[in-house]
Design a protein around this motif. Sequence first.
Motif, PDB file in Angstrom:
ATOM      1  N   ASP A  15       0.829  -1.205   0.000  1.00  0.00           N
ATOM      2  CA  ASP A  15       0.000   0.000   0.000  1.00  0.00           C
ATOM      3  C   ASP A  15       0.867   1.261   0.000  1.00  0.00           C
ATOM      4  O   ASP A  15       1.996   1.251   0.489  1.00  0.00           O
ATOM      5  CB  ASP A  15      -0.917  -0.019   1.239  1.00  0.00           C
ATOM      6  N   GLY A  16       0.314   2.344  -0.553  1.00  0.00           N
ATOM      7  CA  GLY A  16       0.972   3.650  -0.462  1.00  0.00           C
ATOM      8  C   GLY A  16       1.653   4.129  -1.731  1.00  0.00           C
ATOM      9  O   GLY A  16       2.388   5.119  -1.696  1.00  0.00           O
ATOM     10  N   ARG A  19       0.332   7.776  -2.393  1.00  0.00           N
ATOM     11  CA  ARG A  19       0.845   8.782  -1.456  1.00  0.00           C
ATOM     12  C   ARG A  19       2.335   9.019  -1.647  1.00  0.00           C
ATOM     13  O   ARG A  19       2.823  10.142  -1.543  1.00  0.00           O
ATOM     14  CB  ARG A  19       0.555   8.356  -0.006  1.00  0.00           C
ATOM     15  N   ARG A  66     -11.971   2.901  -8.118  1.00  0.00           N
ATOM     16  CA  ARG A  66     -11.026   4.003  -8.385  1.00  0.00           C
ATOM     17  C   ARG A  66     -11.339   4.649  -9.738  1.00  0.00           C
ATOM     18  O   ARG A  66     -12.049   4.059 -10.555  1.00  0.00           O
ATOM     19  CB  ARG A  66      -9.594   3.452  -8.389  1.00  0.00           C
TER      20      ARG A  66
END
Length: 237
Positions: A15-16, A19, A66
Amino acid sequence: MDKDQLPRHVAIIMDGNGRWAKARGMSRTQGHLEGVKRVEEIIKSARDIGIKFLTIYAFSTENWSRPQDEVSMIMRTFIMVLGQKARELSEKGVRINFIGRRQGVPTEVLNAMDEAARVTMNKTTMVLNIAFNYGARAEIVDAIKTIASQVREGKIEVDGIDEKIISSHLYTKGQPDPDLLIRTSGEERISNFLLWQLSYAELYFTDKCWPEFNEEEFFKALASFAQRERRWGSVKV
Ligand code: IPE
Ligand code: IPE
Ligand code: MG
């Protein structure tokens, strides 16, 4: 690293990506592409160190919500990477196994998945489960439907339903449950991943985003695992 302390099965919620990219003024696409490099690095590392089962969460049943352009970018990248890497993984003894619902996955993606599974079949050094269009609740629903129809057909008795039967109807049938779950990016949640199989897994969370999760970070997670005392509901003797 002490081989006895190594998890047999590692599961990762990667994940990430978004970001990580945003913090650097890059697009989410660039985050996913950098994430792909870490996937390759961690697969090789896991294989070389002697992990037998690695399960990576690539796309969830919820990720369809998404933006359309991100979803199609992920699909195209997935097709490309499978096409480029399956043979190399096969040479390293890695068997690719997909877990998730096929229903709803575009045909071109299914074709790339089937080809990658075919190219790597019969390899025995490490099993790489790629969770794609995966949701643990969907997996359990599908298992219950199959078991219920077997009861209706008289193949099994209601009283015969036990944990083994349920496990044997999951996508991970025949595999040991994960010993260690890693999630990157600072989020500390399961996000519908392997709900049944993670019952006794050790959990490891790191603030590093997935594109930063290199071999060194992976070894930190394994070192943390090696320190854990697993009790399985019992007491220390
Ligand atoms: C993980 O990174 C990759 C996928 C879910 C496909 P994210 O895309 O979830 O990145 P964040 O969580 O938005 O930063
Ligand atoms: C979980 O990450 C799914 C994958 C890594 C493929 P998400 O980014 O989708 O999870 P949430 O939305 O933060 O729970
Ligand atoms: Mg995320």
